[in-house]
Design a protein around this motif. Sequence first.
Motif, PDB file in Angstrom:
ATOM      1  N   SER A 165     -25.111   3.134  41.699  1.00 22.34           N
ATOM      2  CA  SER A 165     -24.914   2.821  40.276  1.00 22.34           C
ATOM      3  C   SER A 165     -23.670   3.549  39.794  1.00 22.34           C
ATOM      4  O   SER A 165     -23.215   4.509  40.430  1.00 22.34           O
ATOM      5  CB  SER A 165     -26.122   3.261  39.432  1.00 22.34           C
ATOM      6  OG  SER A 165     -26.158   4.672  39.319  1.00 22.34           O
ATOM      7  N   LYS A 166     -23.138   3.100  38.676  1.00 22.58           N
ATOM      8  CA  LYS A 166     -21.950   3.754  38.116  1.00 22.58           C
ATOM      9  C   LYS A 166     -22.243   5.193  37.701  1.00 22.58           C
ATOM     10  O   LYS A 166     -21.406   6.080  37.810  1.00 22.58           O
ATOM     11  CB  LYS A 166     -21.426   2.963  36.927  1.00 22.58           C
ATOM     12  CG  LYS A 166     -20.769   1.642  37.302  1.00 22.58           C
ATOM     13  CD  LYS A 166     -20.194   0.947  36.081  1.00 22.58           C
ATOM     14  CE  LYS A 166     -19.520  -0.374  36.470  1.00 22.58           C
ATOM     15  NZ  LYS A 166     -18.964  -1.064  35.278  1.00 22.58           N
ATOM     16  N   GLN A 206     -17.302   7.821  45.116  1.00 26.78           N
ATOM     17  CA  GLN A 206     -17.907   8.238  43.847  1.00 26.78           C
ATOM     18  C   GLN A 206     -18.582   9.600  43.984  1.00 26.78           C
ATOM     19  O   GLN A 206     -18.417  10.483  43.136  1.00 26.78           O
ATOM     20  CB  GLN A 206     -18.968   7.227  43.405  1.00 26.78           C
ATOM     21  CG  GLN A 206     -18.479   6.042  42.595  1.00 26.78           C
ATOM     22  CD  GLN A 206     -19.667   5.210  42.130  1.00 26.78           C
ATOM     23  OE1 GLN A 206     -20.292   4.496  42.913  1.00 26.78           O
ATOM     24  NE2 GLN A 206     -19.990   5.312  40.861  1.00 26.78           N
TER      25      GLN A 206
END
Length: 243
Positions: free
Chosen positions: A158-159, A195
């Motif tokens: 997920s972001k 990320q």
Amino acid sequence: MFSIFKKKVFLVDLIDGITDFHNHILPGIDDGAKTVEESIELIEGFKNIGIHDFVATPHVMNDYYPNTSETIKKSYNKLKSNISDSVSLEFSAEYMMDHHFVEIIDNNQILPISGNRVLVEMSYFQQPLNLNEILFKLQNNSYSPILAHPERYSYYHSKKLNKYTEIKSRGCDFQLNMLSLSGHYGTGIQKTAYQLLENNMIDFISSDAHRIDHIEKIKNIQIRKKHLSIIRSIIENNKNLFN
């Protein structure tokens, strides 16, 4: 008109001298090396990228690879007797977090990596229903879990990385697979790997190598300038883990 080209930095330029503590180089007991000859080929491949020290971590996965301390030690001894003293080889395991793993903890049959560290993994389809129980039981028995390749669990992607934040808050360190920095497992996993790096959530890095072509692909991984200091810090963590 002249162009100034900066030297490309490859991951192999940085990992010289680390201990690779997630790999499948023991022969004949999981989906890694099948024979001693394949194990030696892998070790020679690692030497070519500056890695001489290993903790072998075969799968312990009750339905597929029901390894025990005895089967792992037997495979280790078989390989150890066929390699030179210049190679540092120890053994542990990569434990699937399932109900069988709870029994292993209860029976005091854990093979730690370094001190009290334990390498664990989850299914690629869903997290364990009893995840919190397992983590609590590990820590209650004075073990510290290292979650293998968190970037590969797509149900966590997920972001905002909320699921990752939650599991780290429960005391899990994260170990990144080197190949996740390439497109080897797919672009989604590669994106999540970066990320996690950029959010300082990765603690360690290892190969998770199963075959010689994995090492060949590791040779081609380039590191962007903005990630250099992060990667260097993680590599230092690897080294400190075994000091």
